[in-house]
Design a protein around this motif. Structure first.
Motif, PDB file in Angstrom:
ATOM      1  N   GLU A  59      33.723  74.402  32.662  1.00 38.34           N
ATOM      2  CA  GLU A  59      34.119  75.810  32.787  1.00 38.34           C
ATOM      3  C   GLU A  59      33.215  76.548  33.772  1.00 38.34           C
ATOM      4  O   GLU A  59      32.861  77.709  33.546  1.00 38.34           O
ATOM      5  N   ASP A  60      32.866  75.888  34.859  1.00 35.20           N
ATOM      6  CA  ASP A  60      31.959  76.492  35.837  1.00 35.20           C
ATOM      7  C   ASP A  60      32.608  76.645  37.207  1.00 35.20           C
ATOM      8  O   ASP A  60      31.929  76.801  38.215  1.00 35.20           O
ATOM      9  N   ASP A  68      42.747  78.168  33.935  1.00 30.65           N
ATOM     10  CA  ASP A  68      41.830  78.032  32.790  1.00 30.65           C
ATOM     11  C   ASP A  68      42.610  77.854  31.492  1.00 30.65           C
ATOM     12  O   ASP A  68      42.200  77.098  30.604  1.00 30.65           O
ATOM     13  N   ARG A  97      40.980  68.100  31.160  1.00 28.03           N
ATOM     14  CA  ARG A  97      39.833  68.912  30.750  1.00 28.03           C
ATOM     15  C   ARG A  97      38.793  68.860  31.856  1.00 28.03           C
ATOM     16  O   ARG A  97      38.673  67.860  32.565  1.00 28.03           O
TER      17      ARG A  97
END
Length: 213
Positions: free
Chosen positions: A110-111, A145, A107
């Protein structure tokens, strides 16, 4: 003196007495559930990590392996392993016992800082960034992703006797100046070894014996 009755007669008498008294032979105990095998036997390997012998390279000062590997911290998205001088990271994960690695979950934020790939090497010594760039890994995992947050199967036959795992991140999905990971979770099992102290000798004929657990 009277001799003892033969075994067959004694057993018949015992059964007759039990029936006369309304008793019944006790049912045998239920069989234990079958042991887990295959993928079902794979567990979180976090408890087998040797923290004192594990380390990271090119991480920022507030980064730590515990942030991404240890239960609790790794479940908090704000606790990260972030690269420092550039986008690369090299992680050295030592295990307290030999393990078999089955799968991994990654994990990341999300950037754009999520790793674009992981190179996995096992049981290497005198290992650094140059070797991570040049040496063929046991497995290279291409990330996306969609792959983040999912369990990714490893080439199990290549990870059968692992006491040290090197993880190399050579870049990220967004081509940003730094890479970051929020969780790295490995599933597998320990390598079972025979402990002769756990064996017991069963009595047999003189000079003979049977080994059993």
């Amino acid at each position: 003196p009277l001799s003892a009755p033969p075994p067959a007669f004694a057993e018949a008498t015992r059964v007759a007495n039990a029936e006369a008294g309304g008793g019944a032979a006790a049912a045998p105990p239920a069989a234990p559930p079958p042991a887990a095998y295959g993928a079902a036997s794979m567990t979180d390997l976090e408890e087998h990590i040797n923290w004192k012998s594990s380390e990271a390279f090119n991480q920022t000062r507030n980064s730590s392996l515990e942030n991404i590997l240890k239960q609790g911290p790794r479940d908090q998205e704000g606790l990260l392993m972030t690269s420092d001088a550039d986008e690369t990271l090299l992680l050295n994960i030592a295990f307290a016992t030999k393990v078999k690695l089955h799968s991994v979950e990654v994990r990341a934020p999300e950037d754009g800082r999520a790793p674009r790939s992981l190179k996995l090497f096992i049981n290497r010594t005198n290992f650094g960034f140059d070797e991570a760039e040049d040496v063929e890994p046991e497995q290279k995992i291409e990330l996306s992703d969609d792959a983040l947050g999912t369990k990714i199967l490893l080439k199990f036959v290549k990870f059968q006797n692992v006491d040290r795992l090197w993880v190399y991140v050579d870049g990220n999905l967004g081509d940003t100046e730094s890479s970051a990971i929020s969780m790295l979770k490995f599933w597998g099992t320990t390598v079972q070894t025979t402990n002769m102290k756990e064996f017991k000798r069963v009595a047999g004929e003189a000079g003979e014996g049977i080994m059993g657990s």
